[in-house]
Design a protein around this motif. Structure first.
Motif, PDB file in Angstrom:
ATOM      1  N   LEU A  37     -15.921 -20.907 -31.905  1.00  0.00           N
ATOM      2  CA  LEU A  37     -16.981 -19.921 -31.686  1.00  0.00           C
ATOM      3  C   LEU A  37     -16.896 -18.829 -32.764  1.00  0.00           C
ATOM      4  CD1 LEU A  37     -16.660 -19.522 -27.811  1.00  0.00           C
ATOM      5  CD2 LEU A  37     -18.357 -20.882 -29.039  1.00  0.00           C
ATOM      6  N   PHE A  38     -18.000 -18.078 -32.924  1.00  0.00           N
ATOM      7  CA  PHE A  38     -17.998 -16.943 -33.853  1.00  0.00           C
ATOM      8  C   PHE A  38     -17.431 -15.728 -33.115  1.00  0.00           C
ATOM      9  CE2 PHE A  38     -21.679 -19.561 -35.260  1.00  0.00           C
ATOM     10  CZ  PHE A  38     -21.175 -19.936 -36.489  1.00  0.00           C
ATOM     11  N   ASN A  81     -23.918 -16.467 -30.090  1.00  0.00           N
ATOM     12  CA  ASN A  81     -23.272 -17.721 -30.455  1.00  0.00           C
ATOM     13  C   ASN A  81     -24.202 -18.906 -30.174  1.00  0.00           C
ATOM     14  OD1 ASN A  81     -20.251 -18.247 -31.326  1.00  0.00           O
ATOM     15  ND2 ASN A  81     -20.269 -16.272 -30.268  1.00  0.00           N
ATOM     16  N   CYS A  82     -24.995 -18.773 -29.115  1.00  0.00           N
ATOM     17  CA  CYS A  82     -25.871 -19.876 -28.701  1.00  0.00           C
ATOM     18  C   CYS A  82     -27.245 -19.861 -29.376  1.00  0.00           C
ATOM     19  CB  CYS A  82     -26.058 -19.856 -27.185  1.00  0.00           C
ATOM     20  SG  CYS A  82     -24.556 -20.232 -26.257  1.00  0.00           S
ATOM     21  N   ARG A  85     -23.607 -24.075 -26.447  1.00  0.00           N
ATOM     22  CA  ARG A  85     -24.114 -23.905 -27.812  1.00  0.00           C
ATOM     23  C   ARG A  85     -24.553 -25.246 -28.398  1.00  0.00           C
ATOM     24  NH1 ARG A  85     -20.213 -21.627 -32.498  1.00  0.00           N
ATOM     25  NH2 ARG A  85     -19.101 -23.518 -31.928  1.00  0.00           N
ATOM     26  N   LYS A 134     -14.607 -20.139 -22.949  1.00  0.00           N
ATOM     27  CA  LYS A 134     -14.950 -20.356 -24.360  1.00  0.00           C
ATOM     28  C   LYS A 134     -15.418 -21.792 -24.595  1.00  0.00           C
ATOM     29  CE  LYS A 134     -11.800 -16.887 -26.322  1.00  0.00           C
ATOM     30  NZ  LYS A 134     -10.516 -16.674 -27.022  1.00  0.00           N
TER      31      LYS A 134
END
Length: 241
Positions: free
Chosen positions: A87-88, A96-97, A148, A141
């Motif tokens: 993830l960022f 993120n999505c 995502r 997460k």
């Protein structure tokens, strides 16, 4: 949906995959099992072209991806879930999505956010949209990572040991999400060490050892009546751990 034909991959002098042939039908869930170092993750990474095969072909949805083609377009259709989430960390859950939807699929902010909320709801995290991902548990997460990937409307989802980086008490929440996706008819190729999960969700289980496919069967056959001695020995070790 996926046809792997006589695939080989080496790193220097070490051959990690040797003459692999395997197919995944549309809507099928296929689990790859085997000891660490057997080539499972490398095979998955070849299907997403994170690794370039040395020989053989991979045909996905009728297209030979080992020939010249648009790799960025291909990766919008093939989602990848990694062990370590990827993830960022500087963005919240919602961003993120939405980021890839807006940048790659050219969706509007409004449309991307609607799709993101829809997929976060599927993984039970719609109430966490504004939270920074660094504040989430490992299980949360990984569920965001799955949401995502789903936001890109992939035809295929590749999952590389999606629970291996999680504490034992968090494994179940991620496996439950993947089980729901399996029921939805999404084509999935999953590397896993969770044998009971593979028994429950897979249409086919593939046992790999030393870079080759030893046996590929319906889980009821592979786990209860394996034909190959190498498969029997592996399953005997797993049972006695």
């Amino acid at each position: 949906m996926i046809d792997i034909l006589n695939l080989s991959k080496s790193f220097g002098k070490q051959e990690v995959l040797h003459d692999i042939s395997l197919n995944v039908q549309e809507g099928e869930v296929v689990c790859l099992i085997g000891a660490s170092g057997s080539g499972k993750s490398t095979l998955l990474r070849c299907v997403n072209l994170l690794e370039t095969p040395n020989a053989g072909k991979i045909i996905v949805d009728g297209v030979d991806i080992t020939a010249s083609f648009n790799i960025d377009d291909y990766r919008t259709k093939v989602g990848m879930i990694f062990q370590s989430f990827n993830l960022f960390p500087h963005l919240n859950v919602l961003k993120n999505c939405t980021l890839a939807q807006i940048k790659v699929l050219k969706r509007s902010q409004k449309e991307a956010e609607e799709i993101a909320y829809e997929n976060l709801k599927k993984v039970g995290l719609s109430d966490f949209a504004t939270m920074n991902v660094t504040k989430l548990s490992g299980g949360q997460k990984q569920r965001v990572a799955i949401a995502r990937a789903l936001c890109m409307n992939p035809k295929i989802l590749l999952l590389d040991e999606p629970t291996s980086a999680l504490d034992p008490e968090l494994v179940g929440e991620v496996l439950d999400v993947i089980k729901d996706l399996a029921k939805s008819g999404l084509t999935m190729l999953i590397v896993t060490h969770e044998m009971s999960f593979a028994k429950d969700v897979a249409d086919k289980v593939v046992f790999m050892d030393q870079g080759v496919v030893v046996e590929a069967e319906h889980p009821s056959i592979l786990f209860n009546a394996p034909k190959q001695e190498r498969t029997k020995a592996f399953l005997a070790r797993i049972v006695h751990q």
